[in-house]
Write a protein that holds these residues in place. Structure first.
Motif, mmCIF file in Angstrom:
data_model
loop_
_atom_site.group_PDB
_atom_site.id
_atom_site.type_symbol
_atom_site.label_atom_id
_atom_site.label_comp_id
_atom_site.label_asym_id
_atom_site.label_seq_id
_atom_site.Cartn_x
_atom_site.Cartn_y
_atom_site.Cartn_z
ATOM 1 N N ARG A 81 -12.270 -1.061 -5.900
ATOM 2 C CA ARG A 81 -11.138 -1.177 -6.831
ATOM 3 C C ARG A 81 -11.386 -2.295 -7.843
ATOM 4 N N PRO A 113 -2.730 -1.005 -5.829
ATOM 5 C CA PRO A 113 -3.436 -0.834 -4.549
ATOM 6 C C PRO A 113 -4.271 0.432 -4.485
ATOM 7 N N VAL A 114 -4.029 1.351 -5.410
ATOM 8 C CA VAL A 114 -4.789 2.599 -5.453
ATOM 9 C C VAL A 114 -5.139 2.908 -6.907
ATOM 10 N N GLN A 136 -9.485 3.162 -2.813
ATOM 11 C CA GLN A 136 -8.591 2.253 -2.103
ATOM 12 C C GLN A 136 -9.287 0.987 -1.624
ATOM 13 N N SER A 137 -10.599 1.037 -1.428
ATOM 14 C CA SER A 137 -11.301 -0.140 -0.915
ATOM 15 C C SER A 137 -11.239 -1.271 -1.942
ATOM 16 N N THR A 174 0.830 -1.200 0.000
ATOM 17 C CA THR A 174 0.000 0.000 0.000
ATOM 18 C C THR A 174 0.870 1.257 0.000
ATOM 19 N N VAL A 190 -10.102 9.104 -5.256
ATOM 20 C CA VAL A 190 -9.117 8.120 -4.806
ATOM 21 C C VAL A 190 -9.832 6.865 -4.324
ATOM 22 N N GLY A 211 1.088 2.647 -7.204
ATOM 23 C CA GLY A 211 1.599 1.706 -6.213
ATOM 24 C C GLY A 211 3.081 1.477 -6.400
#
Length: 246
Positions: free
Chosen positions: A71, A88-89, A66-67, A35, A64, A223
């Motif tokens: 995602r 991861p993002v 992130q979950s 992350t 953004v 990431g």
């Protein structure tokens, strides 16, 4: 350095370190599951907002994601590209054509100096409302274009934006500059990114709840690059064919 600190002097800027950031930035296709620390991501986004932009109206927004659940859905909307599936993002970078009025008011309210110059007040209260407003059914834009063509016969004049389409171009140009700032900031922090234009716009807009007049410029995967994240050596066309000294 805090992004809100004052400007650096030329002697404080190391061009070789900047060169490393630019040359090492690649569009990464596979990421590790590491992350990005919250403070690092926040700093990168703040640096993104320092990008140059038209009239300092900052016509951008960053969504953004992130979950894991969202995602995964967003990666599917991005056609399940490896970058989207493994990052991861994911960040939806959106250009706004409808925030200029409110941002013009904020530009005056948040003026950083003790005295507001008259020319600045005039620009945001009188000139900007004419320059960016296209009017009902775009009729004001048509009138402005006609006037511009006539006045332009004798002297230089601003050419547009004269339509909703040209407003999209206007907002996208500034937003793309912010996106580049974001990508370089991530690289400077040791992380990487991949700007993706291949996505289902309708699904992305719905997943991110993008406002009606928002334009999704790209979805940025971010990431730590995986060992197999770079697919090939970087190359560019001959600079001599693209750069023209006049």
């Amino acid at each position: 350095m805090n992004a809100k600190a004052g400007p650096l002097t030329p002697s404080e800027i190391d061009v070789e370190e900047f060169r490393k950031v630019v040359r090492s930035r690649r569009s990464i296709r596979r990421f590790t599951d590491e992350t990005i620390p919250a403070d690092v991501l926040d700093d990168c986004l703040e640096l993104a907002t320092l990008a140059p932009n038209s009239s300092n109206l900052q016509p951008w927004e960053f969504f953004v994601v992130q979950s894991p659940e969202l995602r995964k859905k967003l990666a599917t909307a991005c056609l399940n590209q490896n970058a989207a599936r493994t990052a991861p993002v994911l960040i939806g970078i959106v250009a706004r054509t409808d925030t200029w009025r409110e941002h013009a008011r904020q530009a005056l309210a948040q003026w950083p100096e003790e005295t507001l110059p008259g020319i600045v007040e005039k620009y945001y209260t009188r000139i900007a409302p004419i320059h960016y407003n296209q009017g009902p059914l775009g009729l004001l834009g048509v009138a402005k274009k006609t006037a511009g063509l006539l006045v332009g016969l004798t002297r230089p004049v601003p050419r547009g934006p004269y339509s909703a389409t040209e407003m999209k171009i206007w907002a996208t140009k500034s937003t793309a500059l912010a996106a580049e700032n974001l990508m370089l900031a991530l690289r400077a922090h040791g992380y990487d990114s991949c700007p993706m234009e291949g996505f289902d716009d309708c699904r992305v807009r719905k997943l991110l709840n993008v406002p009606r007049k928002g334009l999704v410029v790209m979805v940025l995967a971010a990431g730590r690059r995986a060992e197999n994240g770079v697919y090939n050596r970087q190359y560019r066309f001959d600079k001599q064919t693209l750069v023209h000294y006049l």
